[in-house]
Design a protein around this motif. Structure first.
Motif, PDB file in Angstrom:
ATOM      1  N   THR A   9       0.826  -1.204   0.000  1.00  0.00           N
ATOM      2  CA  THR A   9       0.000   0.000   0.000  1.00  0.00           C
ATOM      3  C   THR A   9       0.858   1.249   0.000  1.00  0.00           C
ATOM      4  N   GLY A  10       0.228   2.370  -0.318  1.00  0.00           N
ATOM      5  CA  GLY A  10       0.869   3.673  -0.215  1.00  0.00           C
ATOM      6  C   GLY A  10      -0.196   4.724   0.021  1.00  0.00           C
ATOM      7  N   ALA A  11       0.193   5.860   0.524  1.00  0.00           N
ATOM      8  CA  ALA A  11      -0.750   6.954   0.742  1.00  0.00           C
ATOM      9  C   ALA A  11      -0.007   8.275   0.688  1.00  0.00           C
ATOM     10  N   ALA A  12      -0.733   9.320   0.329  1.00  0.00           N
ATOM     11  CA  ALA A  12      -0.179  10.674   0.315  1.00  0.00           C
ATOM     12  C   ALA A  12      -1.297  11.637   0.688  1.00  0.00           C
ATOM     13  N   LEU A  13      -1.015  12.509   1.645  1.00  0.00           N
ATOM     14  CA  LEU A  13      -2.005  13.470   2.118  1.00  0.00           C
ATOM     15  C   LEU A  13      -1.395  14.866   2.118  1.00  0.00           C
ATOM     16  N   PRO A  14      -2.195  15.886   1.812  1.00  0.00           N
ATOM     17  CA  PRO A  14      -1.670  17.250   1.857  1.00  0.00           C
ATOM     18  C   PRO A  14      -1.142  17.594   3.243  1.00  0.00           C
ATOM     19  N   HIS A  15      -0.207  18.523   3.284  1.00  0.00           N
ATOM     20  CA  HIS A  15       0.390  18.907   4.563  1.00  0.00           C
ATOM     21  C   HIS A  15      -0.542  19.806   5.375  1.00  0.00           C
ATOM     22  N   THR A  16      -1.398  20.570   4.698  1.00  0.00           N
ATOM     23  CA  THR A  16      -2.257  21.529   5.382  1.00  0.00           C
ATOM     24  C   THR A  16      -3.483  20.844   5.977  1.00  0.00           C
ATOM     25  N   SER A  17      -3.670  21.035   7.279  1.00  0.00           N
ATOM     26  CA  SER A  17      -4.827  20.488   7.979  1.00  0.00           C
ATOM     27  C   SER A  17      -5.655  21.633   8.535  1.00  0.00           C
ATOM     28  N   ILE A  18      -6.965  21.557   8.325  1.00  0.00           N
ATOM     29  CA  ILE A  18      -7.869  22.581   8.846  1.00  0.00           C
ATOM     30  C   ILE A  18      -8.770  21.941   9.896  1.00  0.00           C
ATOM     31  N   SER A  19      -8.645  22.404  11.127  1.00  0.00           N
ATOM     32  CA  SER A  19      -9.449  21.857  12.218  1.00  0.00           C
ATOM     33  C   SER A  19     -10.867  22.403  12.173  1.00  0.00           C
ATOM     34  N   ASN A  20     -11.738  21.771  12.931  1.00  0.00           N
ATOM     35  CA  ASN A  20     -13.106  22.270  13.027  1.00  0.00           C
ATOM     36  C   ASN A  20     -13.126  23.694  13.584  1.00  0.00           C
ATOM     37  N   GLU A  21     -12.280  23.948  14.589  1.00  0.00           N
ATOM     38  CA  GLU A  21     -12.224  25.285  15.177  1.00  0.00           C
ATOM     39  C   GLU A  21     -11.811  26.326  14.142  1.00  0.00           C
ATOM     40  N   ALA A  22     -10.812  25.981  13.316  1.00  0.00           N
ATOM     41  CA  ALA A  22     -10.362  26.917  12.283  1.00  0.00           C
ATOM     42  C   ALA A  22     -11.459  27.154  11.248  1.00  0.00           C
ATOM     43  N   LEU A  23     -12.167  26.106  10.879  1.00  0.00           N
ATOM     44  CA  LEU A  23     -13.228  26.238   9.881  1.00  0.00           C
ATOM     45  C   LEU A  23     -14.365  27.117  10.393  1.00  0.00           C
ATOM     46  N   SER A  24     -14.577  27.121  11.701  1.00  0.00           N
ATOM     47  CA  SER A  24     -15.656  27.925  12.280  1.00  0.00           C
ATOM     48  C   SER A  24     -15.387  29.420  12.142  1.00  0.00           C
ATOM     49  N   GLN A  25     -14.144  29.800  11.745  1.00  0.00           N
ATOM     50  CA  GLN A  25     -13.851  31.203  11.475  1.00  0.00           C
ATOM     51  C   GLN A  25     -14.487  31.663  10.167  1.00  0.00           C
ATOM     52  N   ARG A  26     -14.820  30.688   9.306  1.00  0.00           N
ATOM     53  CA  ARG A  26     -15.396  31.043   8.007  1.00  0.00           C
ATOM     54  C   ARG A  26     -16.900  30.848   7.961  1.00  0.00           C
ATOM     55  N   VAL A  27     -17.383  29.723   8.511  1.00  0.00           N
ATOM     56  CA  VAL A  27     -18.815  29.432   8.464  1.00  0.00           C
ATOM     57  C   VAL A  27     -19.352  29.284   9.880  1.00  0.00           C
ATOM     58  N   ASP A  28     -20.657  29.421  10.012  1.00  0.00           N
ATOM     59  CA  ASP A  28     -21.319  29.324  11.311  1.00  0.00           C
ATOM     60  C   ASP A  28     -21.407  27.864  11.734  1.00  0.00           C
ATOM     61  N   THR A  29     -20.366  27.403  12.404  1.00  0.00           N
ATOM     62  CA  THR A  29     -20.321  26.019  12.856  1.00  0.00           C
ATOM     63  C   THR A  29     -19.438  25.950  14.101  1.00  0.00           C
ATOM     64  N   SER A  30     -19.236  24.760  14.620  1.00  0.00           N
ATOM     65  CA  SER A  30     -18.387  24.588  15.799  1.00  0.00           C
ATOM     66  C   SER A  30     -17.828  23.179  15.800  1.00  0.00           C
ATOM     67  N   ASP A  31     -16.784  22.973  16.587  1.00  0.00           N
ATOM     68  CA  ASP A  31     -16.204  21.644  16.701  1.00  0.00           C
ATOM     69  C   ASP A  31     -17.241  20.643  17.200  1.00  0.00           C
ATOM     70  N   GLU A  32     -18.026  21.018  18.204  1.00  0.00           N
ATOM     71  CA  GLU A  32     -19.028  20.106  18.770  1.00  0.00           C
ATOM     72  C   GLU A  32     -20.087  19.762  17.727  1.00  0.00           C
ATOM     73  N   TRP A  33     -20.521  20.753  16.940  1.00  0.00           N
ATOM     74  CA  TRP A  33     -21.570  20.527  15.938  1.00  0.00           C
ATOM     75  C   TRP A  33     -21.090  19.527  14.889  1.00  0.00           C
ATOM     76  N   ILE A  34     -19.854  19.698  14.431  1.00  0.00           N
ATOM     77  CA  ILE A  34     -19.323  18.820  13.377  1.00  0.00           C
ATOM     78  C   ILE A  34     -19.050  17.417  13.923  1.00  0.00           C
ATOM     79  N   ARG A  35     -18.350  17.345  15.053  1.00  0.00           N
ATOM     80  CA  ARG A  35     -17.990  16.036  15.613  1.00  0.00           C
ATOM     81  C   ARG A  35     -19.213  15.208  15.964  1.00  0.00           C
TER      82      ARG A  35
END
Length: 333
Positions: A9-35
């Motif tokens: 097997t092999g895998a490759a993932l982008p280096h940039t990770s966006i957390s739920n908290e970071a995403l909530s800066q753009r849209v009306d959401t929260s870590d608890e709502w997403i999780r």
């Protein structure tokens, strides 16, 4: 008819990770709502220097290295993707980057069922003896097709690529024990990435459609109901047809779409949580990449070992779904 050996097997993932908290800066959401609704805590997003082709090539290169294969020994590269860099196909570019000059390479589009469908398709070339070695890659970059102002969809998807190297072997060593595939186009509007409807006038009275696509649209409730109904059913049908008891499985490896779906399917099959492979929390739904990325991580962590029996299912847009039962034979870390 020859058998199928699962080699590496092999895998490759982008280096940039966006957390739920970071995403909530753009849209009306929260870590608890997403999780609480999905089980996702973060997702990977391709940076400027990363794209589908580079991710797919990196995943494929790692699989070849772990298999100990010369790229020129490959006969087939099958790239499962719904988000190619080139609508004419990205697999040939992957072939060139890998130096697999003897391999035929083409794309297969089946959204979140893509990797499973590609694995089954590639195995048929090997079974007949037409080809000896294949590299099956699942890769998607759905971040470019997400409406990042729509919290119902933008929280779900991420980018990534995974690959599995398979080769023909004797029938007595066959690792692909069975499979099922299905589609229901009547439900296609439940999850879609449609062409734009705008047109341009060419000459008076004649127009043509402009190229381009709308953002991903999804009826989440309908997709959830579809998954928890059809996925356990197709897995139960497959296990029955192969004479396999659920308790004989070492692992359940599902498309990583929603943790609630994973839990519901395992419960229907009577499998404990300890047998369900999941990395959804870290990457979100990477579409065709979810199954091979999860398999790679499980092999690398020493969870999946040679001889282990794995039941897998892919499901998603189309609507499409399927299942495969295989025995892992590749190397350990």
């Amino acid at each position: 008819m020859q058998g199928i050996r699962f080699c590496a097997t092999g895998a490759a993932l982008p280096h940039t990770s966006i957390s739920n908290e970071a995403l909530s800066q753009r849209v009306d959401t929260s870590d608890e709502w997403i999780r609480s609704r999905t089980g996702i805590t973060a997702r990977r997003i391709a940076a400027e220097q990363e794209n589908l082709t580079t991710l797919a090539s990196a995943a494929g290169r790692l699989a070849l290295e772990r298999a100990g294969w010369d790229p020129k020994s490959l006969d087939l590269i099958l790239l499962a993707t719904s988000s190619p860099d080139d609508l004419f196909g990205s697999a040939p570019r992957v072939q060139a980057q890998l130096g697999a000059s003897s391999a035929v390479a083409f794309d297969l589009t089946a959204a979140c069922s893509g990797f499973l469908f590609a694995l089954i398709t590639a195995s048929q070339y090997l079974r007949t003896g037409a080809m000896g070695r294949a590299l099956v890659i699942g890769a998607d970059q759905l971040s470019r097709w997400v409406d990042w102002n729509d919290r119902s969809t933008c929280v779900l998807f991420g980018d990534g690529a995974g690959a599995v190297a398979i080769e023909a072997c004797g029938a007595d060593q066959d690792g692909l024990l069975g499979f099922r595939m299905a589609s229901d186009g009547r439900k296609a509007d439940c999850l879609s990435l449609r062409q734009v409807a705008s047109r341009q006038e060419l000459i008076p009275g004649i127009s043509s459609q402009l190229g381009g696509f709308e953002p991903i649209a999804m009826n989440g409730q309908e997709v959830y109901k579809f998954a928890v109904r059809e996925v356990p059913a197709v897995l139960q049908e497959l296990l029955k047809s192969t004479g396999t008891k659920p308790e004989a499985l070492d692992w359940l490896l599902l498309h990583q779409a929603n943790q609630r779906i994973l839990n519901a399917v395992a419960e229907r099959l009577g499998l404990p949580e300890a047998k369900v492979l999941s990395n959804l929390a870290h990457y979100g739904n990477t579409s065709a990449a979810t199954i091979p990325v999860m398999l790679h991580e499980a092999v690398q962590a020493g969870l999946v070992k040679p001889g282990h029996l794995i039941a897998s299912s892919g499901f998603g847009a189309g609507l499409s779904w399927g299942a495969a039962l295989w025995r892992w034979s590749g190397p350990t870390p």
